[in-house]
Scaffold this active site. Structure first.
Site, PDB file in Angstrom:
ATOM      1  N   ARG A 231       0.812  -1.297  -0.109  1.00  0.00           N
ATOM      2  CA  ARG A 231      -0.116  -0.110  -0.126  1.00  0.00           C
ATOM      3  C   ARG A 231       1.041   1.309  -0.052  1.00  0.00           C
ATOM      4  NH1 ARG A 231      -4.381  -0.310   4.686  1.00  0.00           N
ATOM      5  NH2 ARG A 231      -4.994   1.337   3.609  1.00  0.00           N
TER       6      ARG A 231
ATOM      7  N   ASN B 121      -9.017   8.569   4.815  1.00  0.00           N
ATOM      8  CA  ASN B 121      -7.868   7.886   4.124  1.00  0.00           C
ATOM      9  C   ASN B 121      -6.309   8.321   4.860  1.00  0.00           C
ATOM     10  OD1 ASN B 121      -9.497   7.438   2.526  1.00  0.00           O
ATOM     11  ND2 ASN B 121      -9.402   9.003   1.595  1.00  0.00           N
TER      12      ASN B 121
ATOM     13  N   ASP C  22      -3.320   7.567   2.862  1.00  0.00           N
ATOM     14  CA  ASP C  22      -3.266   8.044   1.646  1.00  0.00           C
ATOM     15  C   ASP C  22      -1.654   8.321   0.995  1.00  0.00           C
ATOM     16  OD1 ASP C  22      -4.825   9.318   0.287  1.00  0.00           O
ATOM     17  OD2 ASP C  22      -6.273   7.050  -0.617  1.00  0.00           O
TER      18      ASP C  22
ATOM     19  N   HIS D 275      -7.113   8.838  11.099  1.00  0.00           N
ATOM     20  CA  HIS D 275      -7.558   7.906  10.872  1.00  0.00           C
ATOM     21  C   HIS D 275      -5.993   7.466  11.134  1.00  0.00           C
ATOM     22  CE1 HIS D 275     -11.497   5.759  10.497  1.00  0.00           C
ATOM     23  NE2 HIS D 275     -11.308   7.058  11.088  1.00  0.00           N
TER      24      HIS D 275
ATOM     25  N   CYS E  46       7.009   2.915  16.800  1.00  0.00           N
ATOM     26  CA  CYS E  46       6.876   1.889  17.152  1.00  0.00           C
ATOM     27  C   CYS E  46       5.703   0.656  17.641  1.00  0.00           C
ATOM     28  CB  CYS E  46       7.559   1.684  19.153  1.00  0.00           C
ATOM     29  SG  CYS E  46       8.867  -0.146  19.888  1.00  0.00           S
TER      30      CYS E  46
ATOM     31  N   CYS F 196       7.924   4.898  22.806  1.00  0.00           N
ATOM     32  CA  CYS F 196       7.064   5.762  23.245  1.00  0.00           C
ATOM     33  C   CYS F 196       6.775   6.304  22.289  1.00  0.00           C
ATOM     34  CB  CYS F 196       8.610   6.708  22.798  1.00  0.00           C
ATOM     35  SG  CYS F 196       9.354   5.991  21.530  1.00  0.00           S
TER      36      CYS F 196
ATOM     37  N   CYS G 268      12.524   0.629  15.249  1.00  0.00           N
ATOM     38  CA  CYS G 268      12.127   2.615  15.891  1.00  0.00           C
ATOM     39  C   CYS G 268      13.637   2.008  15.961  1.00  0.00           C
ATOM     40  CB  CYS G 268      11.316   1.376  17.064  1.00  0.00           C
ATOM     41  SG  CYS G 268      11.450   2.719  18.052  1.00  0.00           S
TER      42      CYS G 268
ATOM     43  N   CYS H  56      14.435   1.594  20.487  1.00  0.00           N
ATOM     44  CA  CYS H  56      14.236   0.755  21.225  1.00  0.00           C
ATOM     45  C   CYS H  56      15.385  -0.433  20.611  1.00  0.00           C
ATOM     46  CB  CYS H  56      13.311   0.580  21.382  1.00  0.00           C
ATOM     47  SG  CYS H  56      11.918  -0.425  20.564  1.00  0.00           S
TER      48      CYS H  56
END
Length: 272
Positions: free
Chosen positions: A79, A112, A114, A131, A139, A144, A171, A174
């Site tokens: 995607r 969306n 995108d 969203h 992470c 965090c 990440c 970490c």
């Protein structure tokens, strides 16, 4: 929508002092982006997931990154690459031009992930991605609340198997697995800080305009986040949708049974 409704919508646009663009998944169809509505449509795009009987709600889920991260990143990596390569259809820039004519300009509220509105020229500060965005990472373990751009990650996906072949993103804090900064199904680990900041900017914009015309494109009832927002905000509502185009109050709203690009073009061509 008949000529009278088009003229009425054009009249609303001429009286508006701002343009509120609200958009769901249907906005991208005219750009060639896939429609995931229904298992058949989703599995048609990702046949490997269809053979394994993995539904959209299962792969678009943080549990998928814990269970099979290469499969999860095969889906999201495909995607990400698709959205990077896709050019927004003409309707995006027509909306941008409509907004530029109004004193308050335009602001986008979209489910969306995108990044097509920014790619079409909408300022990043005038887009609220409720969203999240596939173009940003976080992470997977939630070490965090950091969010960083996905620019350095170039996925190499075996499309037939829907699996990532190259190194997965990690990440920087970490060293663990990274995931998209997207609100997924069953997601308690999404870092919403970026989206929350965008929502504050949108609230400030709404407070500064008196007559924002809301043009909603391609937002369905299955996940009604965008439709509910459209109905709660905006001075008037123009809903563009080929199937679910009805509006709750015909005195304050107009439904146009059309796809995004065609509906926007009809509005732009209407006298008013």
């Amino acid at each position: 929508m008949n000529d009278a409704d088009l003229a009425r919508a054009a009249g609303w646009l001429s009286q508006a002092d701002g343009l509120l663009v609200t958009a769901g998944a249907g906005m991208g169809i005219d750009s060639g982006l896939p429609d995931f509505r229904g298992p058949g449509g989703f599995w048609g795009v990702y046949p490997a997931l269809g053979r394994a009987r993995i539904a959209f709600e299962e792969i678009a889920n943080p549990a998928a990154f814990a269970r099979d991260p290469r499969l999860a990143w095969g889906f999201y990596g495909h995607r990400l690459d698709l959205y990077r390569r896709t050019e927004p259809h003409a309707g995006f820039r027509q909306l941008l031009a409509l907004g530029e004519r109004l004193p308050g300009g335009a602001f986008v509220f979209t489910s969306n992930v995108d990044g097509q509105f920014q790619k079409a020229g909408f300022p990043a500060g005038r887009v609220c991605e409720v969203h999240g965005s596939i173009h940003h990472l976080q992470c997977a373990a939630g070490c965090c609340d950091a969010i960083w751009p996905a620019d350095g990650f170039v996925p190499d996906v075996d499309a037939a198997a829907c699996r990532l072949r190259n190194d997965m993103p990690h990440c920087p804090h970490c060293g663990g697995l990274a995931r998209p900064n997207i609100l997924m199904f069953g997601d308690w680990q999404w870092v919403e800080r970026r989206s929350a900041g965008q929502q504050v900017a949108l609230a400030d914009w709404l407070a500064a305009v008196d007559r924002p015309l809301c043009i909603e494109i391609g937002a369905g009832n299955a996940i009604p986040t965008v439709r509910r927002f459209s109905e709660r905000h905006g001075w008037r509502l123009l809903r563009i949708n080929p199937d679910e185009f009805r509006v709750p109050d015909p005195a304050r709203g107009i439904g146009l049974a059309a796809g995004g690009r065609a509906g926007i073009a009809q509005l732009c061509a209407a006298p008013g």
